[in-house]
Enzyme design. Sequence first.
Site, PDB file in Angstrom:
ATOM      1  N   ASP A  30      30.675  -8.203 -57.513  1.00 20.31           N
ATOM      2  CA  ASP A  30      29.851  -7.025 -57.718  1.00 20.31           C
ATOM      3  C   ASP A  30      31.131  -5.868 -57.531  1.00 20.31           C
ATOM      4  O   ASP A  30      31.567  -5.599 -56.393  1.00 20.31           O
ATOM      5  CB  ASP A  30      28.805  -7.013 -56.874  1.00 20.31           C
ATOM      6  N   HIS A 100      20.852 -12.479 -64.215  1.00 15.76           N
ATOM      7  CA  HIS A 100      21.982 -12.695 -62.997  1.00 15.76           C
ATOM      8  C   HIS A 100      21.210 -12.802 -61.552  1.00 15.76           C
ATOM      9  O   HIS A 100      20.216 -12.348 -61.358  1.00 15.76           O
ATOM     10  CB  HIS A 100      22.689 -11.589 -63.318  1.00 15.76           C
ATOM     11  N   HIS A 102      22.274 -12.433 -57.502  1.00 16.69           N
ATOM     12  CA  HIS A 102      23.154 -11.780 -56.531  1.00 16.69           C
ATOM     13  C   HIS A 102      23.151 -12.754 -55.187  1.00 16.69           C
ATOM     14  O   HIS A 102      22.294 -13.197 -54.869  1.00 16.69           O
ATOM     15  CB  HIS A 102      22.608 -10.535 -55.963  1.00 16.69           C
TER      16      HIS A 102
END
Length: 114
Positions: A30, A100, A102
């Site tokens: 990220d 998505h 994380h």
Amino acid sequence: MENCIFCKIIRGEIPSKKVFEDEQILVVEDVSPQAPLHLLFLPKKHFENCLDMTINNEAVVGFILRKAGEIAKELGYAESGFRVVQNNGAGAGQSVFHIHFHLLAGREFAWPPG
């Protein structure tokens, strides 16, 4: 989707720090990490969030969760714990509308999140 930032990363149009890639998913660091380990798991097929999924998308989600555990273990975070997060809609914190996940680890996390 042509203008989706994650689709551009998947196509290589935007540089990223790749951690893993195969025919189904791309895993990248990220760019704005919220923990010492903060990875994004991006399905290569574009769909907005879990509300946009069909039965054909179920296998990739299971693969992502298994791969998240494998990577957390490989990087030494299995014992201390890690979190896998998937937000659905702006009100839940989704800012890029390409599903998505994380993977966050390396610090204490509060409950409830948010």
